[in-house]
Scaffold this active site. Structure first.
Site, PDB file in Angstrom:
ATOM      1  N   ASP A 163       0.809  -1.214   0.000  1.00 19.28           N
ATOM      2  CA  ASP A 163       0.000   0.000   0.000  1.00 19.28           C
ATOM      3  C   ASP A 163       0.845   1.268   0.000  1.00 19.28           C
ATOM      4  O   ASP A 163       2.060   1.212   0.207  1.00 19.28           O
ATOM      5  CB  ASP A 163      -0.973   0.001   1.202  1.00 19.28           C
ATOM      6  CG  ASP A 163      -0.320  -0.456   2.498  1.00 19.28           C
ATOM      7  OD1 ASP A 163       0.915  -0.506   2.566  1.00 19.28           O
ATOM      8  OD2 ASP A 163      -1.064  -0.757   3.451  1.00 19.28           O
TER       9      ASP A 163
ATOM     10  N   ASN B 125      -7.425  -2.037  14.576  1.00 15.12           N
ATOM     11  CA  ASN B 125      -8.806  -2.342  14.174  1.00 15.12           C
ATOM     12  C   ASN B 125      -8.894  -3.628  13.348  1.00 15.12           C
ATOM     13  O   ASN B 125      -9.919  -3.911  12.742  1.00 15.12           O
ATOM     14  CB  ASN B 125      -9.416  -1.163  13.401  1.00 15.12           C
ATOM     15  CG  ASN B 125      -8.713  -0.911  12.069  1.00 15.12           C
ATOM     16  OD1 ASN B 125      -7.758  -1.601  11.721  1.00 15.12           O
ATOM     17  ND2 ASN B 125      -9.181   0.070  11.322  1.00 15.12           N
TER      18      ASN B 125
ATOM     19  N   HIS C  73      -7.150  -4.402  10.659  1.00 16.31           N
ATOM     20  CA  HIS C  73      -6.936  -4.316   9.210  1.00 16.31           C
ATOM     21  C   HIS C  73      -5.630  -4.984   8.790  1.00 16.31           C
ATOM     22  O   HIS C  73      -4.687  -5.082   9.562  1.00 16.31           O
ATOM     23  CB  HIS C  73      -7.014  -2.870   8.702  1.00 16.31           C
ATOM     24  CG  HIS C  73      -5.847  -1.986   9.051  1.00 16.31           C
ATOM     25  ND1 HIS C  73      -5.926  -0.611   9.030  1.00 16.31           N
ATOM     26  CD2 HIS C  73      -4.571  -2.259   9.413  1.00 16.31           C
ATOM     27  CE1 HIS C  73      -4.756  -0.097   9.353  1.00 16.31           C
ATOM     28  NE2 HIS C  73      -3.918  -1.072   9.595  1.00 16.31           N
TER      29      HIS C  73
ATOM     30  N   GLU D  61      -9.739  -1.608   5.522  1.00 19.06           N
ATOM     31  CA  GLU D  61     -10.411  -1.193   6.744  1.00 19.06           C
ATOM     32  C   GLU D  61     -11.660  -2.050   6.968  1.00 19.06           C
ATOM     33  O   GLU D  61     -12.129  -2.734   6.051  1.00 19.06           O
ATOM     34  CB  GLU D  61     -10.799   0.290   6.622  1.00 19.06           C
ATOM     35  CG  GLU D  61      -9.607   1.219   6.413  1.00 19.06           C
ATOM     36  CD  GLU D  61      -8.717   1.377   7.644  1.00 19.06           C
ATOM     37  OE1 GLU D  61      -8.474   0.391   8.368  1.00 19.06           O
ATOM     38  OE2 GLU D  61      -8.245   2.507   7.881  1.00 19.06           O
TER      39      GLU D  61
HETATM   40  C1  F6R Z   1       1.462  -1.223   6.264  1.00 17.37           C
HETATM   41  C2  F6R Z   1       0.107  -1.727   6.396  1.00 17.37           C
HETATM   42  C3  F6R Z   1      -0.634  -1.720   7.691  1.00 17.37           C
HETATM   43  C4  F6R Z   1       0.235  -1.994   8.917  1.00 17.37           C
HETATM   44  C5  F6R Z   1      -0.619  -1.947  10.186  1.00 17.37           C
HETATM   45  C6  F6R Z   1       0.236  -2.110  11.441  1.00 17.37           C
HETATM   46  O1  F6R Z   1       1.962  -1.404   4.952  1.00 17.37           O
HETATM   47  O2  F6R Z   1      -0.438  -2.135   5.424  1.00 17.37           O
HETATM   48  O3  F6R Z   1      -1.676  -2.678   7.631  1.00 17.37           O
HETATM   49  O4  F6R Z   1       0.843  -3.244   8.798  1.00 17.37           O
HETATM   50  O5  F6R Z   1      -1.311  -0.737  10.260  1.00 17.37           O
HETATM   51  O6  F6R Z   1       1.076  -1.004  11.555  1.00 17.37           O
HETATM   52  P1  F6R Z   1       2.186  -0.944  12.699  1.00 17.37           P
HETATM   53  O7  F6R Z   1       3.141  -2.041  12.430  1.00 17.37           O
HETATM   54  O8  F6R Z   1       2.831   0.419  12.537  1.00 17.37           O
HETATM   55  O9  F6R Z   1       1.470  -1.110  13.988  1.00 17.37           O
END
Ligand code: F6R
Length: 264
Positions: free
Chosen positions: A67, A137, A139, A144
């Site tokens: 992403d 959450n 994801h 989302e």
């Molecule tokens: C990042 C992504 C997100 C993160 C998730 C956890 O490329 O797609 O899904 O993996 O938000 O983020 P952290 O590791 O910062 O808690």
């Protein structure tokens, strides 16, 4: 899902990097799906160390990132392109032509752009190993809550929770992106193997719902229960709300006995 329990972040990072490194040794042209976020920093650090100390060779490895924020330039310090360059790309011998990250500067025909990203993954032969973090959450990628399990790469509106979680990385008063381009749940389910990483107490609720909860688009990581080869590597704090830890420990022990190298 195979659940691998690790006592802390260091061990989790080493185990994930070991699996990635083995996949590269088995197939030097392996196609890796990459994630950003604080969880992944330790894995990249360990892969950089393996490149330096053990000559792990990335010269033919192909990468696709999950992403990118929309409306942010690749040079922006919070762009995922910048994150990847800082923590990984600039320290290993990946070839720039083999690196793919959604372009956060596109405008206009988003659908066409996203379909093109999917087509690039397909024409490379599909993703062999996808690294994922998990949001509070639930994801994965920027899928989302309520994202379709069949979704492919597309534009997503970020939830308030995600914007709040990521605000700390942006400067005071700086405008936060509200949109992102992300691979879909369907894209992730089409990969050959998934490694989902979770560390810290803040992730414990999401981890328990993803692994032991019902399949629901409200916790998009629960879709990984449908993946034929999904591995969750979770440290003690993130595992705190899992109810079947004894069973996961038994599985880890038996797997090592009967199928040594299963995780390699
Ligand atoms: C990042 C992504 C997100 C993160 C998730 C956890 O490329 O797609 O899904 O993996 O938000 O983020 P952290 O590791 O910062 O808690």
């Amino acid at each position: 899902m195979l659940v691998v329990l690790k006592s802390n972040y260091e061990e989790l990072s080493r185990e994930a990097a070991r699996i990635v490194a083995n996949s590269i040794r088995q197939n030097p042209e392996v196609r890796l799906g990459l994630a950003t976020g604080s969880t992944t920093i330790g894995v990249y650090r360990e892969l950089v160390r393996l490149h330096r100390d053990e000559a792990l060779n990335f010269s033919r490895v192909v990468t696709f990132n999950l992403d990118e924020y929309l409306g942010i330039s690749p040079e922006h310090p919070q762009s995922f392109r910048h994150f990847m360059t800082e923590h990984f790309f600039s320290h290993v011998n990946l070839q720039p032509r083999n690196i793919h990250i959604p372009d956060g500067t596109i405008s206009g025909d988003y659908e066409k752009y996203c379909a093109g990203y999917e087509a690039e993954i397909q024409s490379a032969g599909g993703i062999d190993l996808q690294i994922l973090g998990i949001g509070r959450n639930g994801h994965i990628g920027f899928n989302e809550p309520t994202s379709s399990f069949a979704s492919k790469t597309r534009l997503k509106v970020l939830s308030k929770a995600t914007v709040e979680d990521n605000r700390k990385f942006f400067g005071a008063g700086e405008k936060m992106p509200r949109l992102a381009i992300t691979m879909g749940i369907g894209t992730i389910l089409s990969t050959r193997r998934v490694l989902m990483l979770a560390t810290g107490a803040a992730k414990a609720g999401a981890v328990a719902k993803a692994i032991e909860g019902p399949l629901t688009a409200s916790v998009t990581a629960s879709a990984l229960q449908l993946h034929p080869d999904a591995i969750a590597i979770v440290d003690e704090e993130a595992a705190a709300e899992l109810k079947q830890k004894d069973y996961y420990r038994d599985v880890m022990e038996m797997t090592a006995l009967f199928t040594p190298g299963k995780l390699s």
